[in-house]
Design an enzyme around this catalytic site. Structure first.
Site, PDB file in Angstrom:
ATOM      1  N   ARG A 185      29.021 -15.349 -91.622  1.00  0.00           N
ATOM      2  CA  ARG A 185      29.008 -15.241 -93.035  1.00  0.00           C
ATOM      3  C   ARG A 185      30.285 -15.225 -93.462  1.00  0.00           C
ATOM      4  O   ARG A 185      31.369 -15.048 -92.877  1.00  0.00           O
ATOM      5  CB  ARG A 185      28.299 -13.790 -93.748  1.00  0.00           C
ATOM      6  CG  ARG A 185      29.138 -12.558 -92.841  1.00  0.00           C
ATOM      7  CD  ARG A 185      28.545 -11.197 -93.409  1.00  0.00           C
ATOM      8  NE  ARG A 185      28.952 -10.356 -92.423  1.00  0.00           N
ATOM      9  CZ  ARG A 185      30.117  -9.743 -92.537  1.00  0.00           C
ATOM     10  NH1 ARG A 185      31.343 -10.152 -93.231  1.00  0.00           N
ATOM     11  NH2 ARG A 185      30.505  -8.852 -91.599  1.00  0.00           N
ATOM     12  N   VAL A 243      34.656 -10.149 -96.233  1.00  0.00           N
ATOM     13  CA  VAL A 243      35.297  -9.295 -97.527  1.00  0.00           C
ATOM     14  C   VAL A 243      36.742  -9.706 -97.234  1.00  0.00           C
ATOM     15  O   VAL A 243      37.322 -10.214 -98.196  1.00  0.00           O
ATOM     16  CB  VAL A 243      35.311  -7.806 -97.096  1.00  0.00           C
ATOM     17  CG1 VAL A 243      36.287  -7.081 -98.334  1.00  0.00           C
ATOM     18  CG2 VAL A 243      34.072  -7.202 -96.982  1.00  0.00           C
ATOM     19  N   LYS A 284      33.742  -2.231 -71.784  1.00  0.00           N
ATOM     20  CA  LYS A 284      34.784  -1.535 -71.310  1.00  0.00           C
ATOM     21  C   LYS A 284      35.475  -1.056 -72.714  1.00  0.00           C
ATOM     22  O   LYS A 284      35.265  -2.014 -73.707  1.00  0.00           O
ATOM     23  CB  LYS A 284      35.854  -2.191 -70.544  1.00  0.00           C
ATOM     24  CG  LYS A 284      37.262  -1.820 -70.466  1.00  0.00           C
ATOM     25  CD  LYS A 284      37.001  -1.107 -69.129  1.00  0.00           C
ATOM     26  CE  LYS A 284      38.272  -0.116 -68.976  1.00  0.00           C
ATOM     27  NZ  LYS A 284      38.177   1.028 -68.244  1.00  0.00           N
ATOM     28  N   ARG A 315      41.781  -2.943 -99.518  1.00  0.00           N
ATOM     29  CA  ARG A 315      40.454  -2.606-100.012  1.00  0.00           C
ATOM     30  C   ARG A 315      40.642  -1.357-101.020  1.00  0.00           C
ATOM     31  O   ARG A 315      41.186  -0.354-100.329  1.00  0.00           O
ATOM     32  CB  ARG A 315      39.548  -2.349 -99.130  1.00  0.00           C
ATOM     33  CG  ARG A 315      39.243  -3.621 -98.258  1.00  0.00           C
ATOM     34  CD  ARG A 315      38.268  -3.351 -97.375  1.00  0.00           C
ATOM     35  NE  ARG A 315      37.945  -4.510 -96.494  1.00  0.00           N
ATOM     36  CZ  ARG A 315      36.956  -4.816 -95.650  1.00  0.00           C
ATOM     37  NH1 ARG A 315      35.857  -3.898 -95.660  1.00  0.00           N
ATOM     38  NH2 ARG A 315      36.713  -5.553 -94.929  1.00  0.00           N
TER      39      ARG A 315
HETATM   40  P1  ADP Z   1      30.732  -3.689 -86.002  1.00  0.00           P
HETATM   41  O1  ADP Z   1      30.036  -5.132 -86.006  1.00  0.00           O
HETATM   42  O2  ADP Z   1      29.845  -2.359 -86.048  1.00  0.00           O
HETATM   43  O3  ADP Z   1      31.866  -3.829 -87.103  1.00  0.00           O
HETATM   44  P2  ADP Z   1      32.561  -4.592 -83.849  1.00  0.00           P
HETATM   45  O4  ADP Z   1      31.944  -4.806 -82.680  1.00  0.00           O
HETATM   46  O5  ADP Z   1      32.963  -5.541 -84.952  1.00  0.00           O
HETATM   47  O6  ADP Z   1      31.477  -3.588 -84.639  1.00  0.00           O
HETATM   48  O7  ADP Z   1      33.752  -3.438 -83.886  1.00  0.00           O
HETATM   49  C1  ADP Z   1      34.282  -2.850 -84.854  1.00  0.00           C
HETATM   50  C2  ADP Z   1      35.472  -1.959 -84.372  1.00  0.00           C
HETATM   51  O8  ADP Z   1      35.243  -1.238 -83.421  1.00  0.00           O
HETATM   52  C3  ADP Z   1      36.643  -2.890 -83.809  1.00  0.00           C
HETATM   53  O9  ADP Z   1      37.516  -3.393 -84.784  1.00  0.00           O
HETATM   54  C4  ADP Z   1      37.349  -1.658 -82.964  1.00  0.00           C
HETATM   55  O10 ADP Z   1      38.303  -0.981 -83.574  1.00  0.00           O
HETATM   56  C5  ADP Z   1      36.196  -0.996 -82.372  1.00  0.00           C
HETATM   57  N1  ADP Z   1      35.833  -1.386 -81.005  1.00  0.00           N
HETATM   58  C6  ADP Z   1      34.511  -2.166 -80.766  1.00  0.00           C
HETATM   59  N2  ADP Z   1      34.585  -2.417 -79.461  1.00  0.00           N
HETATM   60  C7  ADP Z   1      35.352  -1.840 -78.839  1.00  0.00           C
HETATM   61  C8  ADP Z   1      36.036  -1.680 -77.406  1.00  0.00           C
HETATM   62  N3  ADP Z   1      35.298  -2.324 -76.418  1.00  0.00           N
HETATM   63  N4  ADP Z   1      37.109  -1.039 -77.281  1.00  0.00           N
HETATM   64  C9  ADP Z   1      37.793  -0.653 -78.224  1.00  0.00           C
HETATM   65  N5  ADP Z   1      37.598  -0.490 -79.651  1.00  0.00           N
HETATM   66  C10 ADP Z   1      36.386  -1.103 -79.788  1.00  0.00           C
END
Ligand code: ADP
Length: 456
Positions: free
Chosen positions: A292, A295, A201, A338
């Site tokens: 890990r 940053v 979602k 950053r």
């Molecule tokens: P990555 O490992 O590529 O960094 P993440 O799963 O940590 O991917 O998600 C990175 C960012 O993407 C989140 O901080 C958020 O801003 C957005 N995001 C990821 N999943 C969702 C979701 N289900 N709904 C809204 N935003 C999302």
């Protein structure tokens, strides 16, 4: 305790690990590419080994070259930093086979968390709240359409092997799904070598809140509170802080113990981060766990007084955590900006030679950087050149401290994101703590398409 640690990284994080090793009385080995011969991490390490040409696939990602460097220099452990090989179960396994300690979790835990679909299943089983979505990878259009219908639009397609915001697509209606599914699969394949994707979602304007944990090899596991990382551009973090302003002590304790229990359920050791999205009603949903150092670890260090890198090293050496959960306390507020070598308007990379470099210190200011005047910012690597971290008695003091530090920062010769960070820190909504992952759209409207990140 280890006698000598090889640092399989470069830039500010390699220096950060050297700093911890020096304080622990451990010798260090730097590895470097031909582009980094004159870098500070090479200068400050006790020994150094060139591991290949500038391209990271030939050097910082070159496992045989790194293992040979460790063997030649007699290093008894490898710290991988973040990025590069830090989440490589393969490096962790090769280290094990070569009797070199990998400073990080067990390879099986790295593998589990590195496969986001598997990680979702494991966390769901451990009772962690989750956004509705596919229980595993979706390999066909029919399955994807059915899952999206069950979950309800909008949905997000994400790479099972994802990272750095790549391979993600938002789908707002069924007609767009087939195309976006194929694009996400192609992008995932190109970026990670694995085309598998899953569906969850999509939350509109959530906050990104993550918990830091530390676990030893004797069954002790604690959390070090949370960080808010909602200030992002194309789903890449720009500014982080701790504590997260919407969290009360009660929620922190509840979420913290939930994360600790979930981490114990997968026998997690060393440092890790459990990332969540928080919706408008304050509900949390698990996103992923990073196996890990992050940053943004310094903001946690500033508010807890715990040196996470030293703890990682002690844990890997088999020592027990020196403190209990009840001894982890949180003081004041910390913010990290950053600083990237980028055009602050277009975000185009701005490599080159820095002619003047001066960041003021003063109370509560920490600068983590490998940059200095007359250094060359190489086009081959990540554009982050410095982290400015401040600590204040409260959020307001931290904001004022960050503003004056940014205003007094001089970096000449290349473009940097200092002006952009100043805009963020001066924004009234930022001051009021009204944050979400869509915050940056006010400065640079998101492109109209569904793309979330650079494919480069
Ligand atoms: P990555 O490992 O590529 O960094 P993440 O799963 O940590 O991917 O998600 C990175 C960012 O993407 C989140 O901080 C958020 O801003 C957005 N995001 C990821 N999943 C969702 C979701 N289900 N709904 C809204 N935003 C999302």
């Amino acid at each position: 305790m280890f006698k000598k640690i090889l640092i399989a990284n470069r830039g500010e994080i390699a220096l950060r690990v050297i700093v911890a090793c020096r304080e622990l009385g451990i010798k260090t080995v730097a590895v470097y590419s031909e582009a980094d011969e004159n870098s500070l991490h090479v200068k400050y390490a006790d020994e150094d080994v060139c591991i290949g040409p500038p391209r990271s696939t030939d050097s910082y990602l070159n496992v045989p070259a790194i293992i040979s460097a460790a063997e030649i220099t007699g290093a008894d452990a490898i710290h991988p930093g973040y990025g590069f090989l830090s989440e490589s179960a393969y490096l962790a396994e090769v280290c094990e086979a070569c009797h070199i300690r990998f400073i990080g979790p067990d390879p099986n835990v790295i593998k589990l968390m590195g496969d986001k679909a598997r990680a979702r299943r494991a966390m769901k089983k451990a009772g962690v709240p989750m956004l509705p979505g596919s229980d595993g990878p979706v390999d066909s259009e029919e399955k994807a359409l059915k899952c999206a219908k069950d979950v309800g639009y909008p949905v997000i397609i994400k790479a099972v092997a994802g990272g750095g915001g790549r391979g993600m697509r938002v789908v707002r209606n069924p007609a767009d799904l087939p195309n976006l599914l194929r694009t996400a699969q192609r992008e995932a394949e190109a970026a990670f070598g694995v085309g598998d994707v899953y569906i969850e979602k999509y939350l509109e304007n959530p906050r990104h809140i993550e918990f830091q944990i530390l676990g030893d090899h004797h069954g002790n596991l604690v959390h070090l509170g949370e960080r808010e990382c909602s200030i992002q551009r194309r789903h890449q973090k720009l500014l982080e802080e701790s504590p997260a302003s919407p969290l009360t002590d009660k929620i922190r304790r509840k979420m913290g113990s939930l994360v600790v229990d979930a981490a114990k359920a997968v026998q997690y050791t060393n440092a890790g981060t459990f990332e969540f999205l928080m919706d408008k009603d304050g509900k949390f949903y698990f996103m992923e766990a990073n196996t890990r150092l992050q940053v943004e670890h310094p903001v946690t260090e500033m508010v807890t007084g715990i040196d996470i890198v030293k703890e990682q090293i002690r844990i890997a050496a088999g020592e027990r955590l020196g403190f209990k959960q009840s001894e982890v306390t949180f003081t004041g507020h910390a913010i990290e900006c950053r600083i990237n070598a980028e055009d602050p308007e277009t975000f185009a990379p701005s490599p080159g030679v820095i002619h003047a470099f001066s960041v003021p210190g003063g109370p509560g200011v920490r600068i983590d950087t490998a940059a200095h005047s007359e250094c060359t910012i190489s086009p081959y690597y990540d554009s982050m050149i410095a982290k400015i971290i401040v600590h204040g008695r409260d959020r307001q003091e931290a904001i004022a401290r960050m503003r004056r530090t940014l205003e007094m920062t001089v970096i000449e010769g290349i473009k940097t994101t200092v002006p952009l960070q100043l805009k963020i820190i001066s924004d009234p909504d930022f001051a009021a703590g009204k944050l979400s992952t869509a915050f940056m759209e006010r400065f640079a409207p998101a492109p109209k398409d569904t793309r979330l990140a650079d494919t480069a």
